[in-house]
Write a protein that holds these residues in place. Structure first.
Motif, mmCIF file in Angstrom:
data_model
loop_
_atom_site.group_PDB
_atom_site.id
_atom_site.type_symbol
_atom_site.label_atom_id
_atom_site.label_comp_id
_atom_site.label_asym_id
_atom_site.label_seq_id
_atom_site.Cartn_x
_atom_site.Cartn_y
_atom_site.Cartn_z
ATOM 1 N N PRO A 1 0.875 -1.417 -0.030
ATOM 2 C CA PRO A 1 -0.110 -0.048 0.015
ATOM 3 C C PRO A 1 0.784 1.465 -0.167
ATOM 4 O O PRO A 1 1.939 1.419 0.653
ATOM 5 C CB PRO A 1 -0.793 -0.156 1.316
ATOM 6 C CG PRO A 1 -0.587 -1.458 1.825
ATOM 7 C CD PRO A 1 0.605 -2.063 1.141
ATOM 8 N N MET A 2 0.401 2.214 -0.888
ATOM 9 C CA MET A 2 1.242 3.561 -0.890
ATOM 10 C C MET A 2 0.305 4.477 -0.080
ATOM 11 O O MET A 2 -0.922 4.757 -0.224
ATOM 12 C CB MET A 2 1.326 3.890 -2.260
ATOM 13 C CG MET A 2 2.075 3.007 -3.109
ATOM 14 S SD MET A 2 2.105 3.582 -5.046
ATOM 15 C CE MET A 2 0.640 3.282 -5.367
ATOM 16 N N ALA A 3 1.109 5.179 0.983
ATOM 17 C CA ALA A 3 0.493 6.274 1.860
ATOM 18 C C ALA A 3 0.167 7.538 0.883
ATOM 19 O O ALA A 3 0.876 7.779 0.130
ATOM 20 C CB ALA A 3 1.229 6.396 3.096
ATOM 21 N N GLY A 4 -0.983 7.799 1.248
ATOM 22 C CA GLY A 4 -1.439 9.250 0.506
ATOM 23 C C GLY A 4 -0.550 10.374 0.893
ATOM 24 O O GLY A 4 0.024 10.376 2.050
ATOM 25 N N THR A 5 -0.518 11.348 0.048
ATOM 26 C CA THR A 5 0.144 12.571 0.417
ATOM 27 C C THR A 5 -0.618 13.909 0.021
ATOM 28 O O THR A 5 -1.069 13.948 -1.153
ATOM 29 C CB THR A 5 1.676 12.425 -0.545
ATOM 30 O OG1 THR A 5 1.271 12.535 -1.895
ATOM 31 C CG2 THR A 5 2.657 11.597 -0.145
ATOM 32 N N GLY A 6 -0.896 14.670 0.835
ATOM 33 C CA GLY A 6 -1.867 15.953 0.756
ATOM 34 C C GLY A 6 -3.110 15.537 0.378
ATOM 35 O O GLY A 6 -3.653 14.943 1.324
ATOM 36 N N ASP A 7 -3.683 15.558 -0.765
ATOM 37 C CA ASP A 7 -5.025 15.572 -1.034
ATOM 38 C C ASP A 7 -5.144 14.237 -1.388
ATOM 39 O O ASP A 7 -6.393 13.581 -1.627
ATOM 40 C CB ASP A 7 -5.479 16.475 -2.176
ATOM 41 C CG ASP A 7 -5.665 17.875 -1.540
ATOM 42 O OD1 ASP A 7 -5.492 17.999 -0.331
ATOM 43 O OD2 ASP A 7 -5.329 18.782 -2.143
ATOM 44 N N THR A 8 -4.298 13.263 -1.948
ATOM 45 C CA THR A 8 -4.205 12.013 -2.428
ATOM 46 C C THR A 8 -4.636 11.108 -1.388
ATOM 47 O O THR A 8 -3.935 11.236 -0.159
ATOM 48 C CB THR A 8 -3.218 11.553 -3.246
ATOM 49 O OG1 THR A 8 -1.860 11.642 -2.445
ATOM 50 C CG2 THR A 8 -3.011 12.683 -4.281
ATOM 51 N N ALA A 9 -5.049 9.923 -1.434
ATOM 52 C CA ALA A 9 -5.545 9.098 -0.780
ATOM 53 C C ALA A 9 -4.765 7.821 -0.672
ATOM 54 O O ALA A 9 -4.185 7.639 -2.074
ATOM 55 C CB ALA A 9 -7.089 8.651 -0.967
ATOM 56 N N ALA A 10 -4.661 6.860 0.260
ATOM 57 C CA ALA A 10 -3.812 5.695 0.220
ATOM 58 C C ALA A 10 -4.522 4.725 -0.781
ATOM 59 O O ALA A 10 -5.683 4.560 -0.617
ATOM 60 C CB ALA A 10 -3.554 5.275 1.740
ATOM 61 N N LEU A 11 -3.862 3.990 -1.605
ATOM 62 C CA LEU A 11 -4.362 3.001 -2.612
ATOM 63 C C LEU A 11 -3.579 1.797 -2.613
ATOM 64 O O LEU A 11 -2.418 1.740 -2.027
ATOM 65 C CB LEU A 11 -4.128 3.672 -3.954
ATOM 66 C CG LEU A 11 -4.782 5.039 -4.341
ATOM 67 C CD1 LEU A 11 -4.353 5.446 -5.753
ATOM 68 C CD2 LEU A 11 -6.482 4.683 -4.216
ATOM 69 N N LEU A 12 -4.382 0.829 -2.965
ATOM 70 C CA LEU A 12 -3.699 -0.740 -3.022
ATOM 71 C C LEU A 12 -3.927 -1.080 -4.500
ATOM 72 O O LEU A 12 -4.917 -0.752 -5.145
ATOM 73 C CB LEU A 12 -4.550 -1.592 -1.971
ATOM 74 C CG LEU A 12 -4.176 -2.953 -2.285
ATOM 75 C CD1 LEU A 12 -2.861 -3.254 -1.730
ATOM 76 C CD2 LEU A 12 -5.134 -3.804 -1.381
ATOM 77 N N GLN A 13 -2.805 -1.604 -5.067
ATOM 78 C CA GLN A 13 -2.921 -1.783 -6.596
ATOM 79 C C GLN A 13 -3.163 -3.278 -6.769
ATOM 80 O O GLN A 13 -2.301 -3.971 -6.028
ATOM 81 C CB GLN A 13 -1.644 -1.352 -7.304
ATOM 82 C CG GLN A 13 -1.735 0.191 -7.456
ATOM 83 C CD GLN A 13 -0.569 0.780 -8.398
ATOM 84 O OE1 GLN A 13 0.462 -0.200 -8.480
ATOM 85 N NE2 GLN A 13 -0.616 1.935 -8.632
ATOM 86 N N LEU A 14 -3.549 -3.798 -7.814
ATOM 87 C CA LEU A 14 -3.746 -5.313 -8.203
ATOM 88 C C LEU A 14 -3.520 -5.321 -9.676
ATOM 89 O O LEU A 14 -4.094 -4.575 -10.376
ATOM 90 C CB LEU A 14 -5.104 -5.952 -7.678
ATOM 91 C CG LEU A 14 -5.332 -7.289 -8.434
ATOM 92 C CD1 LEU A 14 -4.395 -8.335 -7.676
ATOM 93 C CD2 LEU A 14 -7.073 -7.718 -8.043
ATOM 94 N N GLN A 15 -2.535 -5.978 -9.997
ATOM 95 C CA GLN A 15 -2.524 -6.115 -11.515
ATOM 96 C C GLN A 15 -2.392 -7.797 -11.846
ATOM 97 O O GLN A 15 -1.799 -8.616 -11.358
ATOM 98 C CB GLN A 15 -0.870 -5.782 -11.786
ATOM 99 C CG GLN A 15 -0.574 -4.354 -11.426
ATOM 100 C CD GLN A 15 0.707 -3.767 -12.211
ATOM 101 O OE1 GLN A 15 1.332 -4.547 -12.890
ATOM 102 N NE2 GLN A 15 0.933 -2.237 -11.821
ATOM 103 N N VAL A 16 -3.219 -7.991 -13.031
ATOM 104 C CA VAL A 16 -3.632 -9.450 -13.301
ATOM 105 C C VAL A 16 -3.021 -9.195 -14.798
ATOM 106 O O VAL A 16 -3.660 -8.536 -15.705
ATOM 107 C CB VAL A 16 -5.202 -9.496 -13.162
ATOM 108 C CG1 VAL A 16 -5.574 -10.894 -13.618
ATOM 109 C CG2 VAL A 16 -5.794 -9.334 -11.933
ATOM 110 N N PRO A 17 -2.159 -10.115 -14.952
ATOM 111 C CA PRO A 17 -1.683 -10.378 -16.392
ATOM 112 C C PRO A 17 -2.433 -11.021 -17.322
ATOM 113 O O PRO A 17 -3.593 -11.733 -16.970
ATOM 114 C CB PRO A 17 -0.250 -11.291 -16.157
ATOM 115 C CG PRO A 17 -0.783 -12.188 -14.915
ATOM 116 C CD PRO A 17 -1.700 -11.165 -13.950
#
Length: 849
Positions: free
Chosen positions: A181-197
């Motif tokens: 997970p990438m923590a949010g900075t400023g106005d951006t929220a924390a996001l979790l990414q899923l990549q399916v090939p």
């Protein structure tokens, strides 16, 4: 019946034995110890009762905490399962989209509509992006809550970063991959990414990137009843909060020494340890804490303990006061006997009523021998009875001096010592005077030290008076003269004027200021920032027209004996040294002039040859014009052209002669702002005559837009000519072929020790210099020429160093073969202050050392 009763007699005696021992032990204690134990027993009972209540409370509370933790663990595990199932459901949906894309059953428009439906249906899904195998974005769909910085644009290539690294991992593993997970900075929220090939026909065809909002995942995936009971947060692997609001540290009402809330954390699958779900309990059940009986029993126990302790402390204070009274009496007696000041008490009639141990030790008589004596006392020296009797009368009448009075005292052994007596009245408890208390101090050693200091001061004064330098001391901010030796008084009298004039003329920080300046600014402005008494002294050389002397002035700050900050000025007559320096300067000027004459003497044949050309041309022009005029074969235009050529050749000869005269004529050193290009051009024209005689080619390079230097142009031209002439002579001695007979002059800017300079480089192709010659090259009267005088290079270095420059010589090598020699020197650039000084009229005779 008798047989069973027989063994009971020893048992009864055994039971009574401890009671009897206890009574005997109690009766053996003193009343003080009995009181102490009687006070401690109730206190111990109350403390034991309070400890039992506290232990019971702690046990109940521990049981409560254990139950709360078990309930918290169950609820968090339940919430984790809900979040996990929600992630797996979204993963299945994304994998179905990837499968359709791999099978080419889904077009771009269908992909957009399908992902839009998913995003609108599931709030935690923020965006879905189709990325091909070249990391180019084919299509993307995002929720309205996604910020512009987090949007992907169709047709762009995926930028480097964490998403690109995850793309490589999905390509290598060929299976769905979650990012940390990438923590949010400023106005951006924390996001979790899923990549399916994507795997069209078994090959890697890109990925489907899904981004989840961790905050929405927590809000919609966690059961409502769990959110109501706990503060739920999502953390990354480093413990940083990604979503939710943690509880601040708070005081636990039950266990005041704890500050952490009841919490439990568990990782969320399938993400792993990078996504942790944590719950913190909002409050803790009060349990028995709210029981009024507990607090009532505790309060009564504390009050009872406090009353028992207060009674016990009161008894102890009374005993301690009695002991302190005895200790204080003993302490005062010991202190009185240990002091070095002798104490003597007299009644109103002059009889000695008391002496301490120090008084007895000073005089040598015992207390029994001194107490009761009347004047004259046994410690009075013979022959001073009348004086001491008068002092005693003054003492008894109350005529005492605040600083005491000095007397001579005789010891029992007959030795005499100096003492100082201080007198104060003795007042009894009713406020009436009963006598006089006299303290006596031995001042023999201080008197000896004072005499030595007086003798040392006399010796110090004699030495300063005999100095051949003027010494004066004046305080800062005052017109007072604190000290002046004989030579200062001989030169300036006994006033401060000479001191202040030398300080002002030398440009040192002033030692005084007028009253008007004191009102507007600090009188100590301009003083060193270092501690003044430890600052280095400042030197300057000034000329005093009233004395007709050159003086070297040195200044230093010091703390005067009265604590004031003062300035000491030492002035030394350096007139003989300045006369010698001026004589040496004149000799150097003569040496420079002689060197120029020698140089021109050596260049005489070349100069004559150079002048022969314009003179021959003038003669030919004149002869031709005369013959053509006599034959009448010349026109006015031809005559005018011939006369112009004749005048040009005459000007050329005149310029050569003027340049030689300006070079060899004797003149005072005149450092001015010099243009480097003009200075080098003059030197090249003169040196080129000599180099042509030796069949040596002269090349030069002068950098463009060089700033001016502060220099004497004639002297620098002399240095350049000497170096170029020496190079030509070295080439001639080495018998180089014509292709290798060259001297090069380069003038370029440089940086030396952080300062900007102009570097002059003269490089020849001669035979170079031997190592033993390099060691003594710049020494006076050292020459490698059989007819040389050995003053050329020494004079060149002296000229360069007088301009604050440096000269250097070195050989040039091709492998191990010497191919020439390089002489270089540099001059500093002229600064703003040099330009200002150059523009002023006549400089003052002041010279700063």
């Amino acid at each position: 019946m008798a047989s069973p009763q027989a063994p009971s007699a020893p048992a009864v005696s055994a039971v009574k034995t401890p009671a009897r021992w206890w009574r005997s032990w109690w009766r053996s204690l003193s009343p003080v110890h009995q009181d102490r134990f009687a006070a401690l027993a109730p206190l111990a009972a109350v403390l034991m009762f309070l400890a039992a209540i506290a232990a019971s409370f702690w046990y109940l509370r521990t049981e409560e905490v254990v139950r709360e933790k078990e309930a918290l663990k169950r609820d968090v595990e339940y919430a984790q399962q809900r979040v996990r199932l929600r992630l797996l459901e979204r993963q299945d949906q994304i994998m179905r989209i990837a499968r359709d894309l791999s099978n080419e059953e889904l077009e771009r428009a269908d992909f957009v509509s399908r992902t839009e439906s998913l995003i609108s249906q599931y709030p935690e899904l923020q965006s879905v992006t189709w990325i091909d195998e070249r990391r180019r974005i084919r299509a993307t769909q995002a929720a309205p809550t996604v910020t512009s910085s987090q949007l992907y644009v169709n047709g762009e290539v995926l930028k480097k970063g964490e998403t690109a690294e995850l793309f490589k991992l999905a390509r290598d593993l060929q299976q769905p991959v979650y990012s940390l997970p990438m923590a949010g900075t400023g106005d951006t929220a924390a996001l979790l990414q899923l990549q399916v090939p994507l795997s069209p026909q078994g090959k890697f065809g890109g990925v489907v990137l899904a981004e989840y909002s961790i905050d929405s995942l927590l809000r919609y995936g966690t059961p409502t009843e769990v959110l109501a009971r706990y503060a739920m947060t999502v953390l990354d692997g480093n413990g940083q909060v990604l979503a939710g609001t943690p509880l601040p540290p708070r005081r636990n009402t039950l266990l005041p020494w704890t500050t952490k809330a009841n919490a439990y954390a568990i990782p969320v699958a399938p993400v792993g340890n990078g996504l942790v779900l944590r719950a913190q309990a909002y409050r803790t059940s009060l349990g028995v804490v709210g029981s009024g009986l507990f607090w009532l029993v505790g309060s009564l126990s504390v009050m009872t303990s406090w009353l028992l302790i207060a009674t016990w402390r009161h008894t102890r204070r009374r005993q301690q006061a009695q002991q302190a009274l005895v200790a204080e009496t003993n302490f005062r007696r010991a202190m009185e006997n240990s002091i070095l000041t002798g104490m003597r008490a007299l009644d109103l009639n002059g009889r000695i009523t008391y002496v301490n141990a120090a008084f007895c030790q000073m005089t040598g008589w015992t207390e029994a021998e001194l107490v009761g004596q009347t004047p004259p006392y046994s410690y009075w020296p013979e022959g001073e009875y009348e004086k001491l009797q008068a002092n005693l009368r003054d003492e008894l009448s109350g005529k005492t001096m605040p600083g005491g009075f000095q007397v001579r005292v005789r010891r029992k052994s007959g030795a005499l010592f100096d003492a100082r007596l201080y007198v104060s009245p003795l007042i009894d408890a009713r406020g009436q005077q009963t006598g006089w208390m006299t303290s006596m101090t031995d001042i023999t050693e201080p008197n000896r030290v004072r005499e030595q200091l007086t003798a040392s001061h006399e010796r110090f004064t004699i030495v300063l008076e005999a100095l051949d330098a003027s010494v004066s001391v004046a305080p800062l901010g005052s017109q007072e003269l604190l000290f002046a030796n004989r030579l200062y008084r001989q030169w300036f009298g006994s006033q401060t004027g000479g001191h202040l004039e030398m300080v002002a003329q030398a440009g040192l920080p002033p030692s005084s200021s007028n009253a008007s300046a004191m009102d507007e600014e600090d009188a100590l402005m301009g003083l060193p920032l270092d501690p003044l008494t430890s600052a280095h002294s400042e030197n300057a050389e000034i000329y005093r027209s009233d004395l007709g002397k050159w003086l070297e002035v040195r200044s230093r700050y010091l703390n005067w004996v009265d604590g004031r900050l003062a300035q000491m000025v030492i002035a030394t007559d350096i007139t003989p040294r300045r006369v010698a320096e001026e004589l040496a300067a004149r000799q150097a000027e003569r040496a420079q002039s002689v060197s120029r004459l020698i140089t021109m003497g050596e260049m005489a044949s070349s100069v004559a040859h150079e002048l022969n050309q314009p003179l021959t041309a003038i003669s030919n022009y004149c002869s031709g014009m005369v013959s053509r005029i006599q034959n009448g074969q010349i026109s006015e235009e031809a005559l005018l052209s011939a006369l112009q050529k004749t005048a040009h050749q005459a000007q050329r000869a005149g310029q050569i002669i003027q340049r030689i005269r300006a070079f060899v004529k004797k003149s005072e050193p005149n450092r001015t702002l010099a243009n480097v290009h003009e200075m080098v051009g003059e030197a090249l024209e003169l040196a080129e005559i000599e180099l042509r005689r030796h069949n040596v080619r002269l090349t030069h390079y002068v950098a463009a837009r060089l700033p001016p230097v502060m220099a004497d142009t004639i002297l620098i031209e002399q240095v350049l000519i000497n170096l170029m002439k020496n190079g030509a002579e070295s080439i001639a001695q080495a018998q180089r072929p014509p292709a290798q007979r060259s001297v090069e002059l380069r003038v370029v800017p440089r940086q030396v020790d952080g300062a900007a300079v102009i570097e002059f480089i003269v490089q020849d192709t001669g035979k170079g210099l031997a190592p033993e010659v390099l060691t003594h090259l710049f020494e006076a009267f050292f020459s490698t020429k059989s007819e040389g005088m050995g003053i050329g290079l020494n004079l060149c270095r002296s000229i360069v160093e007088s301009h604050q420059g440096r000269m250097h010589a070195e050989n040039l090598y091709n492998a191990t073969e010497v191919t020439g020699c390089r002489f270089s020197f540099w001059l500093p650039l002229a600064n703003a202050s040099d330009a200002t000084i150059n523009s002023e009229a006549t400089p003052t005779p002041r010279t700063i050392a």
